[in-house]
Scaffold this motif. Structure first.
Motif, PDB file in Angstrom:
ATOM      1  N   CYS A  22       0.848  -1.184   0.000  1.00  0.00           N
ATOM      2  CA  CYS A  22       0.000   0.000   0.000  1.00  0.00           C
ATOM      3  C   CYS A  22       0.884   1.234   0.000  1.00  0.00           C
ATOM      4  O   CYS A  22       1.946   1.243   0.589  1.00  0.00           O
ATOM      5  N   ALA A  23       0.422   2.276  -0.673  1.00  0.00           N
ATOM      6  CA  ALA A  23       1.199   3.506  -0.750  1.00  0.00           C
ATOM      7  C   ALA A  23       0.330   4.697  -0.420  1.00  0.00           C
ATOM      8  O   ALA A  23      -0.890   4.625  -0.452  1.00  0.00           O
ATOM      9  N   SER A  24       0.980   5.786  -0.098  1.00  0.00           N
ATOM     10  CA  SER A  24       0.256   7.026   0.103  1.00  0.00           C
ATOM     11  C   SER A  24       0.011   7.681  -1.251  1.00  0.00           C
ATOM     12  O   SER A  24       0.602   7.318  -2.246  1.00  0.00           O
ATOM     13  N   THR A  25      -0.842   8.668  -1.261  1.00  0.00           N
ATOM     14  CA  THR A  25      -1.086   9.395  -2.487  1.00  0.00           C
ATOM     15  C   THR A  25      -1.333  10.859  -2.154  1.00  0.00           C
ATOM     16  O   THR A  25      -1.372  11.246  -0.997  1.00  0.00           O
ATOM     17  N   GLU A  26      -1.465  11.672  -3.187  1.00  0.00           N
ATOM     18  CA  GLU A  26      -1.535  13.109  -2.951  1.00  0.00           C
ATOM     19  C   GLU A  26      -2.969  13.607  -2.854  1.00  0.00           C
ATOM     20  O   GLU A  26      -3.912  12.882  -3.077  1.00  0.00           O
ATOM     21  N   SER A  99       7.627   8.270  11.467  1.00  0.00           N
ATOM     22  CA  SER A  99       6.170   8.326  11.448  1.00  0.00           C
ATOM     23  C   SER A  99       5.674   7.795  10.115  1.00  0.00           C
ATOM     24  O   SER A  99       6.364   7.901   9.097  1.00  0.00           O
ATOM     25  N   TYR A 100       4.469   7.205  10.126  1.00  0.00           N
ATOM     26  CA  TYR A 100       3.868   6.760   8.878  1.00  0.00           C
ATOM     27  C   TYR A 100       2.497   7.407   8.726  1.00  0.00           C
ATOM     28  O   TYR A 100       1.848   7.783   9.697  1.00  0.00           O
ATOM     29  N   SER A 101       2.072   7.529   7.483  1.00  0.00           N
ATOM     30  CA  SER A 101       0.746   8.023   7.157  1.00  0.00           C
ATOM     31  C   SER A 101       0.112   7.017   6.233  1.00  0.00           C
ATOM     32  O   SER A 101       0.623   6.756   5.145  1.00  0.00           O
ATOM     33  N   HIS A 102      -0.994   6.408   6.673  1.00  0.00           N
ATOM     34  CA  HIS A 102      -1.494   5.270   5.922  1.00  0.00           C
ATOM     35  C   HIS A 102      -2.764   5.569   5.151  1.00  0.00           C
ATOM     36  O   HIS A 102      -3.816   5.790   5.724  1.00  0.00           O
ATOM     37  N   VAL A 103      -2.626   5.546   3.857  1.00  0.00           N
ATOM     38  CA  VAL A 103      -3.757   5.568   2.935  1.00  0.00           C
ATOM     39  C   VAL A 103      -3.423   4.602   1.804  1.00  0.00           C
ATOM     40  O   VAL A 103      -2.267   4.280   1.571  1.00  0.00           O
ATOM     41  N   CYS A 104      -4.439   4.105   1.120  1.00  0.00           N
ATOM     42  CA  CYS A 104      -4.232   3.112   0.065  1.00  0.00           C
ATOM     43  C   CYS A 104      -4.818   3.608  -1.249  1.00  0.00           C
ATOM     44  O   CYS A 104      -6.019   3.842  -1.329  1.00  0.00           O
ATOM     45  N   PRO A 105      -4.006   3.730  -2.287  1.00  0.00           N
ATOM     46  CA  PRO A 105      -4.571   4.032  -3.609  1.00  0.00           C
ATOM     47  C   PRO A 105      -5.163   2.774  -4.213  1.00  0.00           C
ATOM     48  O   PRO A 105      -4.591   1.693  -4.118  1.00  0.00           O
ATOM     49  N   HIS A 106      -6.337   2.907  -4.827  1.00  0.00           N
ATOM     50  CA  HIS A 106      -6.985   1.757  -5.453  1.00  0.00           C
ATOM     51  C   HIS A 106      -7.866   2.246  -6.589  1.00  0.00           C
ATOM     52  O   HIS A 106      -8.792   3.031  -6.388  1.00  0.00           O
ATOM     53  N   GLY A 114      -9.210   1.170   7.054  1.00  0.00           N
ATOM     54  CA  GLY A 114     -10.509   0.636   7.456  1.00  0.00           C
ATOM     55  C   GLY A 114     -11.549   0.624   6.352  1.00  0.00           C
ATOM     56  O   GLY A 114     -12.545  -0.102   6.434  1.00  0.00           O
ATOM     57  N   GLU A 115     -11.357   1.411   5.297  1.00  0.00           N
ATOM     58  CA  GLU A 115     -12.318   1.439   4.198  1.00  0.00           C
ATOM     59  C   GLU A 115     -12.217   0.173   3.360  1.00  0.00           C
ATOM     60  O   GLU A 115     -11.143  -0.416   3.214  1.00  0.00           O
ATOM     61  N   LYS A 116     -13.351  -0.245   2.768  1.00  0.00           N
ATOM     62  CA  LYS A 116     -13.412  -1.470   1.974  1.00  0.00           C
ATOM     63  C   LYS A 116     -13.954  -1.173   0.583  1.00  0.00           C
ATOM     64  O   LYS A 116     -14.762  -0.274   0.394  1.00  0.00           O
ATOM     65  N   VAL A 117     -13.496  -1.982  -0.379  1.00  0.00           N
ATOM     66  CA  VAL A 117     -14.018  -1.926  -1.745  1.00  0.00           C
ATOM     67  C   VAL A 117     -14.074  -3.352  -2.282  1.00  0.00           C
ATOM     68  O   VAL A 117     -13.308  -4.222  -1.854  1.00  0.00           O
ATOM     69  N   PRO A 118     -14.991  -3.641  -3.216  1.00  0.00           N
ATOM     70  CA  PRO A 118     -15.004  -4.970  -3.838  1.00  0.00           C
ATOM     71  C   PRO A 118     -13.715  -5.177  -4.626  1.00  0.00           C
ATOM     72  O   PRO A 118     -13.203  -4.250  -5.261  1.00  0.00           O
ATOM     73  N   GLU A 119     -13.198  -6.382  -4.580  1.00  0.00           N
ATOM     74  CA  GLU A 119     -11.998  -6.690  -5.337  1.00  0.00           C
ATOM     75  C   GLU A 119     -12.343  -6.790  -6.815  1.00  0.00           C
ATOM     76  O   GLU A 119     -13.374  -7.341  -7.189  1.00  0.00           O
ATOM     77  N   THR A 120     -11.490  -6.263  -7.672  1.00  0.00           N
ATOM     78  CA  THR A 120     -11.755  -6.241  -9.109  1.00  0.00           C
ATOM     79  C   THR A 120     -11.785  -7.645  -9.697  1.00  0.00           C
ATOM     80  O   THR A 120     -12.698  -8.010 -10.442  1.00  0.00           O
ATOM     81  N   PHE A 121     -10.787  -8.466  -9.366  1.00  0.00           N
ATOM     82  CA  PHE A 121     -10.671  -9.798  -9.961  1.00  0.00           C
ATOM     83  C   PHE A 121     -11.675 -10.779  -9.366  1.00  0.00           C
ATOM     84  O   PHE A 121     -12.181 -11.657 -10.061  1.00  0.00           O
ATOM     85  N   CYS A 122     -11.933 -10.637  -8.060  1.00  0.00           N
ATOM     86  CA  CYS A 122     -12.892 -11.512  -7.369  1.00  0.00           C
ATOM     87  C   CYS A 122     -13.942 -10.620  -6.701  1.00  0.00           C
ATOM     88  O   CYS A 122     -13.838 -10.308  -5.515  1.00  0.00           O
ATOM     89  N   PRO A 123     -14.971 -10.194  -7.457  1.00  0.00           N
ATOM     90  CA  PRO A 123     -15.929  -9.206  -6.932  1.00  0.00           C
ATOM     91  C   PRO A 123     -16.730  -9.675  -5.728  1.00  0.00           C
ATOM     92  O   PRO A 123     -17.356  -8.858  -5.061  1.00  0.00           O
ATOM     93  N   CYS A 129      -8.441  -1.512   3.355  1.00  0.00           N
ATOM     94  CA  CYS A 129      -7.222  -0.726   3.507  1.00  0.00           C
ATOM     95  C   CYS A 129      -6.708  -0.875   4.932  1.00  0.00           C
ATOM     96  O   CYS A 129      -7.405  -0.540   5.887  1.00  0.00           O
ATOM     97  N   THR A 130      -5.511  -1.411   5.097  1.00  0.00           N
ATOM     98  CA  THR A 130      -4.900  -1.593   6.409  1.00  0.00           C
ATOM     99  C   THR A 130      -3.494  -1.030   6.401  1.00  0.00           C
ATOM    100  O   THR A 130      -2.954  -0.665   5.359  1.00  0.00           O
ATOM    101  N   LYS A 131      -2.885  -1.007   7.582  1.00  0.00           N
ATOM    102  CA  LYS A 131      -1.507  -0.550   7.703  1.00  0.00           C
ATOM    103  C   LYS A 131      -0.577  -1.376   6.828  1.00  0.00           C
ATOM    104  O   LYS A 131       0.428  -0.895   6.339  1.00  0.00           O
TER     105      LYS A 131
END
Length: 203
Positions: A22-26, A99-106, A114-123, A129-131
């Motif tokens: 997982c990576a941060s984004t702007e 220090s870390y800042s955790h967000v996930c680009p998707h 903590g946010e969830k989204v359906p997986e593209t390959f296995c809907p 999104c976790t640490k």
């Protein structure tokens, strides 16, 4: 990267690994949280090393970078960049505060922890999104935080090899998810080689 080679072996055995990416984004609000990291082995290819005198300036540089998810300030200045957090998590490098800042680009959008989204390959599965990155987690099943049976610690990670079931990739992901883990996806070349060597010698 190397994920295709590992997936080829999924038909023979289900790999469960407690890691993902997982990576941060702007362009999003950033909250930096203290993080214990060993940064001695960080490669200059994915981090910046800047001679600054204040930790606040270091955090500003990391925030403005957009993709940085870790910054560390110490006697040699500021080190920040996008890293795979489990690879550096551990005993703090002496003299540094990290220090870390955790967000996930998707899919061109940003998820917060903590946010969830359906997986593209296995809907039928959700990605959370976790640490440790975007991982498959079953509802009500917390992610594993220690390597306890049936998982076993190997040089390439904490793994469980399911030798009794023949599963499709989506079914394997669902099974891993029910255990609070996920199908293995080595994040370093060394881990990949160690996994291949183990499979070659064992199966």
């Amino acid at each position: 990267m190397l994920k295709v080679s590992v997936r080829a072996a999924v038909a023979a055995v289900t790999f469960i690994l407690l890691l993902d990416f997982c990576a941060s984004t702007e362009n999003i609000p950033r909250k930096w949280v203290p993080f214990s990291a060993n940064i001695t082995g960080l490669s200059s290819s994915n981090v910046s090393d800047v001679d600054v005198k204040q930790e606040l300036l270091c955090s500003i540089l990391a925030t403005n970078d957009g993709k940085a998810n870790l910054f560390c300030f110490g006697p040699k200045g500021c080190v920040f960049g996008h890293v795979y957090l489990p690879d550096v998590e551990g005993e703090q490098t002496p003299g540094y505060n990290c220090s870390y800042s955790h967000v996930c680009p998707h899919d061109n959008k940003t998820l917060r922890e903590g946010e969830k989204v359906p997986e593209t390959f296995c809907p039928n599965l959700n990605l959370t999104c976790t640490k440790r990155g975007m991982v498959n987690l079953a509802n009500g099943v917390p992610p594993l935080t220690s390597c306890t049976p049936p998982f076993v610690q190997h040089p390439f990670g904490c793994m469980y090899f399911n030798k009794t079931a023949s599963l499709t990739l989506c079914a394997a992901r669902a099974y891993c998810q029910s255990l609070g883990a996920q199908v293995a996806s080595p994040t370093t070349h060394d881990n990949y080689l160690a996994l291949v060597a183990y499979l070659t010698a064992t199966y």
